[in-house]
Design an enzyme around this catalytic site. Sequence first.
Site, mmCIF file in Angstrom:
data_model
loop_
_atom_site.group_PDB
_atom_site.id
_atom_site.type_symbol
_atom_site.label_atom_id
_atom_site.label_comp_id
_atom_site.label_asym_id
_atom_site.label_seq_id
_atom_site.Cartn_x
_atom_site.Cartn_y
_atom_site.Cartn_z
ATOM 1 C CE LYS A 106 -11.535 -5.420 -5.853
ATOM 2 N NZ LYS A 106 -12.151 -4.271 -6.024
ATOM 3 C CG HIS A 153 -11.343 5.847 -6.286
ATOM 4 N ND1 HIS A 153 -11.366 5.060 -5.133
ATOM 5 C CD2 HIS A 153 -12.976 6.135 -6.268
ATOM 6 C CE1 HIS A 153 -12.418 4.979 -4.454
ATOM 7 N NE2 HIS A 153 -13.443 5.508 -5.134
ATOM 8 N NE ARG A 159 -0.284 0.731 -13.888
ATOM 9 C CZ ARG A 159 -1.396 0.585 -13.005
ATOM 10 N NH1 ARG A 159 -2.137 -0.565 -13.525
ATOM 11 N NH2 ARG A 159 -1.731 1.469 -12.262
HETATM 12 C C1 MV4 Z 1 -11.896 -0.330 1.158
HETATM 13 C C2 MV4 Z 1 -11.795 0.854 1.874
HETATM 14 C C3 MV4 Z 1 -12.242 0.587 3.188
HETATM 15 N N1 MV4 Z 1 -12.516 -0.503 3.658
HETATM 16 N N2 MV4 Z 1 -12.235 -1.607 1.642
HETATM 17 C C4 MV4 Z 1 -11.282 1.818 -3.199
HETATM 18 C C5 MV4 Z 1 -10.917 1.196 -4.477
HETATM 19 C C6 MV4 Z 1 -11.046 -0.153 -4.084
HETATM 20 N N3 MV4 Z 1 -9.974 -0.776 -4.915
HETATM 21 C C7 MV4 Z 1 -10.894 -0.481 -2.644
HETATM 22 N N4 MV4 Z 1 -11.131 0.876 -2.189
HETATM 23 C C8 MV4 Z 1 -11.170 1.057 -0.806
HETATM 24 N N5 MV4 Z 1 -11.791 -0.159 -0.192
HETATM 25 C C9 MV4 Z 1 -12.317 -1.595 2.852
HETATM 26 N N6 MV4 Z 1 -12.626 -2.816 3.342
HETATM 27 C C10 MV4 Z 1 -11.585 2.191 1.305
HETATM 28 C C11 MV4 Z 1 -11.180 2.077 -0.052
HETATM 29 C C12 MV4 Z 1 -10.932 3.453 -0.564
HETATM 30 C C13 MV4 Z 1 -9.630 3.647 -1.039
HETATM 31 C C14 MV4 Z 1 -8.652 2.756 -1.169
HETATM 32 C C15 MV4 Z 1 -7.528 2.984 -1.598
HETATM 33 C C16 MV4 Z 1 -7.120 4.284 -2.232
HETATM 34 C C17 MV4 Z 1 -8.088 5.163 -2.251
HETATM 35 C C18 MV4 Z 1 -9.288 4.690 -1.846
HETATM 36 C C19 MV4 Z 1 -10.331 5.921 -1.803
HETATM 37 C C20 MV4 Z 1 -11.445 5.760 -1.115
HETATM 38 C C21 MV4 Z 1 -12.044 4.448 -0.699
#
Ligand code: MV4
Length: 681
Positions: free
Chosen positions: A116, A235, A292
Amino acid sequence: MFTKILIANRGEIACRIASTARRLGIQTVAVYSDADAQARHVQMCDEAYRLGPAPARESYLLGDKILEIAQATGAQAIHPGYGFLSENETFAQAALDAGIKFIGPPPSAINAMGLKAESKRLMHEAGVPLVPGYHGADQSPELLAQQAQAMGFPVLIKASAGGGGKGMRIVQSAEEFAAALASCKREAAASFGNEDVLVERYLTRPRHIEIQVFADSFGECVYLFERDCSVQRRHQKVIEEAPAPGMTQERRAAMGAAAVAAAKAVGYEGAGTVEFIAEPDGRFYFMEMNTRLQVEHPVTEMITGLDLVEWQLRIASGEPLPLKQEALQIHGHAIEARIYAESPETGFLPSTGTLNHLRTPHATQFVVDISHPVRIDSGVREGDTISPFYDPMIAKLIVWGSDRNAAIQRMANALHAYEILGLKTNVDFLGRLMTSKPFMEADLDTGLIERDRAHLLPEPAALDDTVLSLAAAAWIALEQKHAPKNADPLSADPFDKRNGWRATLPLERTLQMSAAGSLPTPSAWQELIVSYSAGRSALPSLTLRHTKGTTTCIGSLQWIGEHLSGLAGSQAFQLRPLREADTLHLYGLPGHQAVRVFDPLGVRSAQGQEASRLTAPMPGKVIAVLVSPGQTVKKGEPLLVMEAMKMEHTIHAPADGKVGELPFAVGAQVQEGAALLSLQS
Ligand code: MV4
């Protein structure tokens, strides 16, 4: 082009790949676990080899065994699908070393995107926008707090090695920061063996927009536009669509260029997806890259008219990209819904079992066909089982429309025509989602489902008079249809009883019904008095008296194939009734209705007597017991937490009551159907 490939996967994606391979004249080698010996993907391929027992660790994850099979069968390439070995750098390298083409990016690209913090650093250097935040090596709490203050609250602390939402803490104010940081570091150390974190500005209403890219071995790279995957739950994506609602040409070009820059920065090859989160004003930031082919690739296929698996095969075999960026175009709108064996009513617990009845809407399968706007990708057939060993997805339903509204309407219709009995599914939930106000208005963000819970997950309500009337008509018409010529008068099967309306007219009878999702308590039953009179057709006319005193007349009843048509008052109806034990399913109405019918002549259902026993919906492990014997609990209160299929499931009280015995302690393995606790009302 290859002449033979091995498909190192199962289920719908293995079938999807086999379908394109067949069209291109490529031989296919399937692999399977003991649970899948008769699976559809085995049947669809030209050869098939056993890997081992059902658990993925002992079958689909055995990279060396899969490589041996590829070599022994003369397969020139391996398509890993998604999941399993698809993003496994070690496997990709082993294939390379064995002289077998891994249909995917080079191991170095998998590696670069898998880390990451490292991938964010690379992306920053390549000019790809990142969420404003601190991704540095200095992890001192003072510095992190200072960084948080500088970017402005709320902030999000994320485990550097995390993913999929694990190891994240939202911090609203400076006072909470130190405690949240400590807790996040603890979780990161325990879950990922690395306590490093990054701190970012927290986006409160993010949209998940991803760009499909393709790169060839000549250094060329194009983007096949975007998918909006904002509609998700914990998610897990639920609905995906393309193009993203509200996307402008300028933003699309900017996101496309950023995605191509991301791919080029890691020497990408093949199909990949660059994920962004976007703010309501359209600003977007890199999240991660999936190296993928993704579950939701069909929506991109529907709007571009291209077969992405064909592109993967061409590029892997050394051909250049089939089309240049200028030749790529978007046509109309596509939506995908993931149909899962799960129960939205009980917190989306996976539901294992046999697909006793499976009827789909009219659709093509696996590959794009613009003249057929409904497509189903599925690896299961009627009679197959959804086991606890793998992802409980039954099918992907993909529709195309000339615009978003046309696609939504088509999806709603297709969902209504989907008939699945034998296990619980999310089909009705998806139907409600499709026609919900925020979805129809494209007011999308990752919190949509949680915000609209009340509408999307309604408590089972009393059946309205129309549904009661139609259910009564359907029940009686089914009785007539199934009545044997010489019915046994002593049989316990209600379908053996003809209730003699022909013999003695008029005849009255009481039917008791309740909404199938409601608890089988006496107060849930709704009563209907039915009187029969001879109709002009083979079926009787019915007069239905409801408890409130209103009546409905059902006439012109007739079977048209498997559909029952008639008039309720002057309202015409045509529905398809299906009986499953004591439950009557009515399809073909605007939506599916499930009605429990109590027939005093029939055998009393075991469910009614066992209602106070809470059983394990699937095999798994008890990871927390939240109550003790004798404790009184309120309806909806969490009682016990299980872990199954890598997910946590909380068992809630279905009604107020007092906890009885608790046969399982934390750590106990439980079988599906095991009584977890009893609840006295
Ligand atoms: C975030 C966010 C809001 N602000 N980062 C969720 C999984 C992880 N890979 C990153 N995620 C998020 N990061 C910041 N700075 C909100 C999420 C997030 C989210 C992102 C993509 C798809 C679904 C999600 C569901 C909840 C929170």
